[in-house]
Design a protein around this motif. Structure first.
Motif, PDB file in Angstrom:
ATOM      1  N   ASN A   1     -19.274  40.911  83.415  1.00 19.18           N
ATOM      2  CA  ASN A   1     -20.247  41.452  83.898  1.00 19.18           C
ATOM      3  C   ASN A   1     -20.677  41.561  85.366  1.00 19.18           C
ATOM      4  OD1 ASN A   1     -21.729  41.936  81.378  1.00 19.18           O
ATOM      5  ND2 ASN A   1     -22.041  39.629  81.278  1.00 19.18           N
ATOM      6  N   ASP A   2     -19.458  41.209  86.136  1.00 16.25           N
ATOM      7  CA  ASP A   2     -19.076  41.000  87.376  1.00 16.25           C
ATOM      8  C   ASP A   2     -20.183  39.758  88.227  1.00 16.25           C
ATOM      9  OD1 ASP A   2     -17.501  43.237  87.738  1.00 16.25           O
ATOM     10  OD2 ASP A   2     -19.222  44.738  87.659  1.00 16.25           O
ATOM     11  N   ASN A   3     -20.480  39.072  87.413  1.00 15.49           N
ATOM     12  CA  ASN A   3     -20.907  37.645  87.913  1.00 15.49           C
ATOM     13  C   ASN A   3     -20.006  36.987  88.505  1.00 15.49           C
ATOM     14  OD1 ASN A   3     -23.624  38.309  86.912  1.00 15.49           O
ATOM     15  ND2 ASN A   3     -23.092  37.758  84.947  1.00 15.49           N
ATOM     16  N   LYS A   4     -20.217  36.486  89.806  1.00 19.12           N
ATOM     17  CA  LYS A   4     -19.114  35.530  90.694  1.00 19.12           C
ATOM     18  C   LYS A   4     -19.882  34.056  90.403  1.00 19.12           C
ATOM     19  CE  LYS A   4     -16.793  34.936  94.868  1.00 19.12           C
ATOM     20  NZ  LYS A   4     -16.612  35.709  96.039  1.00 19.12           N
ATOM     21  N   LEU A   5     -19.053  33.130  89.999  1.00 16.34           N
ATOM     22  CA  LEU A   5     -19.238  31.762  89.973  1.00 16.34           C
ATOM     23  C   LEU A   5     -18.302  30.839  90.766  1.00 16.34           C
ATOM     24  CD1 LEU A   5     -20.990  29.548  88.417  1.00 16.34           C
ATOM     25  CD2 LEU A   5     -19.369  29.617  86.551  1.00 16.34           C
ATOM     26  N   GLU A   6     -18.773  30.324  91.611  1.00 21.86           N
ATOM     27  CA  GLU A   6     -18.175  29.197  92.108  1.00 21.86           C
ATOM     28  C   GLU A   6     -18.181  28.023  91.582  1.00 21.86           C
ATOM     29  OE1 GLU A   6     -16.935  29.940  95.533  1.00 21.86           O
ATOM     30  OE2 GLU A   6     -18.018  31.953  95.826  1.00 21.86           O
ATOM     31  N   CYS A   7     -16.791  27.616  91.743  1.00 20.90           N
ATOM     32  CA  CYS A   7     -16.726  26.433  90.769  1.00 20.90           C
ATOM     33  C   CYS A   7     -15.274  25.663  91.188  1.00 20.90           C
ATOM     34  CB  CYS A   7     -16.477  26.686  89.194  1.00 20.90           C
ATOM     35  SG  CYS A   7     -15.253  28.137  89.141  1.00 20.90           S
ATOM     36  N   LEU A   8     -14.983  24.613  90.226  1.00 20.03           N
ATOM     37  CA  LEU A   8     -13.680  23.848  90.744  1.00 20.03           C
ATOM     38  C   LEU A   8     -12.745  24.176  89.365  1.00 20.03           C
ATOM     39  CD1 LEU A   8     -15.011  20.381  91.357  1.00 20.03           C
ATOM     40  CD2 LEU A   8     -14.094  21.879  92.952  1.00 20.03           C
ATOM     41  N   ILE A   9     -11.685  24.871  89.763  1.00 25.10           N
ATOM     42  CA  ILE A   9     -10.749  25.336  89.033  1.00 25.10           C
ATOM     43  C   ILE A   9      -9.358  24.445  88.685  1.00 25.10           C
ATOM     44  CG2 ILE A   9      -9.070  27.168  88.306  1.00 25.10           C
ATOM     45  CD1 ILE A   9     -11.341  29.173  89.389  1.00 25.10           C
ATOM     46  N   GLN A  10      -8.982  24.033  87.668  1.00 28.13           N
ATOM     47  CA  GLN A  10      -7.690  23.130  87.605  1.00 28.13           C
ATOM     48  C   GLN A  10      -6.495  24.187  87.826  1.00 28.13           C
ATOM     49  OE1 GLN A  10      -6.914  21.938  83.494  1.00 28.13           O
ATOM     50  NE2 GLN A  10      -5.250  20.946  84.231  1.00 28.13           N
ATOM     51  N   ASN A  11      -5.633  23.649  88.888  1.00 26.77           N
ATOM     52  CA  ASN A  11      -4.618  24.290  89.328  1.00 26.77           C
ATOM     53  C   ASN A  11      -3.530  23.525  88.855  1.00 26.77           C
ATOM     54  OD1 ASN A  11      -2.618  25.511  90.878  1.00 26.77           O
ATOM     55  ND2 ASN A  11      -3.482  25.075  92.879  1.00 26.77           N
ATOM     56  N   GLU A  12      -2.955  24.199  87.626  1.00 26.55           N
ATOM     57  CA  GLU A  12      -1.619  23.808  86.995  1.00 26.55           C
ATOM     58  C   GLU A  12      -0.323  24.125  87.591  1.00 26.55           C
ATOM     59  OE1 GLU A  12      -2.281  23.763  82.677  1.00 26.55           O
ATOM     60  OE2 GLU A  12      -4.268  24.458  82.891  1.00 26.55           O
ATOM     61  N   LYS A  13      -0.264  25.081  88.527  1.00 26.15           N
ATOM     62  CA  LYS A  13       0.875  25.559  89.089  1.00 26.15           C
ATOM     63  C   LYS A  13       1.919  26.191  88.040  1.00 26.15           C
ATOM     64  CE  LYS A  13       0.009  23.866  93.333  1.00 26.15           C
ATOM     65  NZ  LYS A  13      -0.201  24.936  94.293  1.00 26.15           N
ATOM     66  N   TRP A  14       1.070  27.204  87.229  1.00 20.57           N
ATOM     67  CA  TRP A  14       1.577  27.510  85.835  1.00 20.57           C
ATOM     68  C   TRP A  14       3.200  28.249  86.255  1.00 20.57           C
ATOM     69  CZ3 TRP A  14      -3.193  28.878  87.784  1.00 20.57           C
ATOM     70  CH2 TRP A  14      -4.346  28.458  87.049  1.00 20.57           C
ATOM     71  N   LEU A  15       3.859  27.794  85.229  1.00 21.38           N
ATOM     72  CA  LEU A  15       5.089  28.312  85.039  1.00 21.38           C
ATOM     73  C   LEU A  15       5.278  29.616  84.759  1.00 21.38           C
ATOM     74  CD1 LEU A  15       8.332  27.789  85.125  1.00 21.38           C
ATOM     75  CD2 LEU A  15       8.091  27.344  82.783  1.00 21.38           C
ATOM     76  N   PHE A  16       4.204  30.214  83.914  1.00 26.01           N
ATOM     77  CA  PHE A  16       4.035  31.657  83.505  1.00 26.01           C
ATOM     78  C   PHE A  16       2.686  31.961  83.810  1.00 26.01           C
ATOM     79  CE2 PHE A  16       7.152  30.583  79.979  1.00 26.01           C
ATOM     80  CZ  PHE A  16       8.406  30.911  80.696  1.00 26.01           C
ATOM     81  N   SER A  17       2.565  33.125  83.944  1.00 22.09           N
ATOM     82  CA  SER A  17       1.229  33.748  84.226  1.00 22.09           C
ATOM     83  C   SER A  17       0.022  33.037  83.249  1.00 22.09           C
ATOM     84  CB  SER A  17       0.956  35.302  84.149  1.00 22.09           C
ATOM     85  OG  SER A  17       1.877  35.786  85.395  1.00 22.09           O
ATOM     86  N   PRO A  18      -1.127  32.654  83.774  1.00 20.92           N
ATOM     87  CA  PRO A  18      -2.090  32.034  82.890  1.00 20.92           C
ATOM     88  C   PRO A  18      -2.619  32.602  81.892  1.00 20.92           C
ATOM     89  CG  PRO A  18      -3.085  32.008  84.956  1.00 20.92           C
ATOM     90  CD  PRO A  18      -1.572  32.614  85.033  1.00 20.92           C
ATOM     91  N   LYS A  19      -2.846  32.129  80.740  1.00 23.20           N
ATOM     92  CA  LYS A  19      -3.355  32.628  79.655  1.00 23.20           C
ATOM     93  C   LYS A  19      -4.832  31.893  79.416  1.00 23.20           C
ATOM     94  CE  LYS A  19       0.657  33.370  76.893  1.00 23.20           C
ATOM     95  NZ  LYS A  19       1.392  33.512  75.764  1.00 23.20           N
TER      96      LYS A  19
END
Length: 413
Positions: free
Chosen positions: A32-50
């Motif tokens: 719905n184009d709502n932007k949420l500022e937050c803390l995101i877990q940076n897993e340094k993904w081996l593949f593009s994240p799911k």
């Protein structure tokens, strides 16, 4: 050894759990184009994240979003991830699956792609088991996959179908320049070309965005450190008196480092070669039955620096979990191995020590390993080393050292 396995199991669980707390400032935009500022877990993904985990603040509960309910997200200084649907080429060249046809094989996907270059000419990136795919957009428009395929002719000559060059020449006024013929389907080459496109269009505000740690070249290299415990069993046969005996098994510390390089043609980060070095030190004593005249014992001390070169193959269990096996040829590049015979007189109480064996180097052997890898970052490995002689020029007719170890490894990058 069972206690050792239990301890290392809890260590690896603790490290994995600590990694789950690696949250960084970011945002995501929902359907719905709502932007949420937050803390995101940076897993340094081996593949593009799911699936991506986030929380509103340090003390709030952890939630998640997926490509189904998120249009865009960003972590720290890394390039923004955007949702894209389309036909993606299968670019991973697997020797057993190469085709004679130069036409790309396409796979329909809805997935997150990461921005690499942001400007009038924007470059994106995606990676999964089918290989690395680059995408592009012009003036903020639709994001389209750049098509590419590596194939083989009937005479076994490997060729590349660089359809992406035609796409770029068609869509950008500055595209048809000599630089396009030198542009390869590789990250550095693509970035260089898109920088040129933006400079040519007088876009002075374009930026090359930060890349994640797992976005490696086509021949990724990692460096690991290992630490663990090793159980040793040493057997020897003496000539005077004729006796075969075993020193008591001893569990000792073992540590070292490893350089591992992956082959791109066997599936992304599935097959590799490695060069490792390990150090271990042992001290054991074997006591002969006492008699009226004296008491005798053999005391063994040996420290070994061993270099191994071998191959490893990974079997994926899930996106972040895999089992692996490895085989290696091992050589002692340094050893300091001594066996002393200690005699104590029951009559006089005096003790004498005689060295009956000396050390040697350059002894070859083999090793086999079986293990588990979490996110190609944390490793647990059970290793078995082939029987090996330790001493030369000794009183022994034959001696044999067998070793089994359990090690915890961590990839520095």
């Amino acid at each position: 050894m069972k206690n050792l396995i239990t301890v290392l199991f809890f260590i690896i669980i603790s490290i994995s759990a600590s990694g789950q707390r690696d949250f960084e400032p970011g945002y995501f935009i929902d359907d719905n184009d709502n932007k949420l500022e937050c803390l995101i877990q940076n897993e340094k993904w081996l593949f593009s994240p799911k699936e991506v985990f986030y929380k509103l603040n340090e003390s709030s509960e952890v939630k998640s979003f997926t490509v189904k309910n998120c249009k865009e997200f960003k972590i720290g200084d890394e390039g923004v991830f955007m949702r894209v649907s389309g036909d993606f080429p299968i670019t991973q060249s697997k020797l057993k699956k190469k085709e004679l046809s130069p036409d790309p094989e396409l796979s329909q996907k809805t997935t997150f792609v990461q921005n690499i270059v942001k400007g009038n000419a924007s470059l994106f990136w995606f990676v999964d088991n089918n290989g690395i795919v680059y995408l592009y957009s012009k003036d903020g428009g639709a994001i389209k996959p750049l098509l590419y395929k590596k194939y083989v002719l009937e005479n076994l000559i490997i060729k590349e179908n660089n359809i992406f060059r035609t796409q770029l020449v068609k869509d950008f006024e500055c595209g048809n320049q000599p630089i396009i013929q030198k542009t390869e389907y590789r990250r550095k080459s693509m970035i260089k070309y898109f920088e040129y496109l933006n400079q040519c269009s007088s876009d002075k505000s374009y930026v090359v965005l930060e890349r994640t740690a797992k976005q490696k070249a086509n021949f990724p290299v990692t460096i690991k450190v290992w630490a663990g415990m090793q159980q040793n069993n040493y057997e020897a046969e003496t000539t005077n008196p004729p006796t075969t005996f075993s020193f008591e098994d001893e569990v000792v510390a073992k540590f070292g480092g490893e350089l591992e390089a992956f082959f791109p043609y066997f599936g992304y980060k599935k097959a590799s070669v490695f060069l490792s070095t390990q150090f271990s030190k042992v001290g054991n004593t074997f006591v002969f039955p006492s008699n009226e005249a004296n008491e005798r014992a053999f005391e063994a001390d040996y420290s070994i620096i061993e270099v191994s070169f071998g191959g490893r193959y990974y079997f994926e269990l899930a996106e972040k979990s895999s089992l692996f096996i490895d085989l290696a040829l091992a050589a002692n590049i340094y050893s300091n191995s001594i066996i002393n015979e200690i005699t104590t007189s029951n009559i006089t109480g005096s003790t004498s020590t005689e060295e009956i064996g000396s050390s040697f180097d350059d002894r070859l052997g083999g090793s086999f390993g079986l293990g588990y890898s979490y996110n190609k970052r944390i490793y647990l490995r059970l290793g078995i080393l082939a029987n090996q002689n330790v001493l030369d020029n000794s009183r022994f007719i034959e001696d044999k050292l067998s070793r089994i170890n359990l090690s915890l490894g961590y990839a520095l990058w």
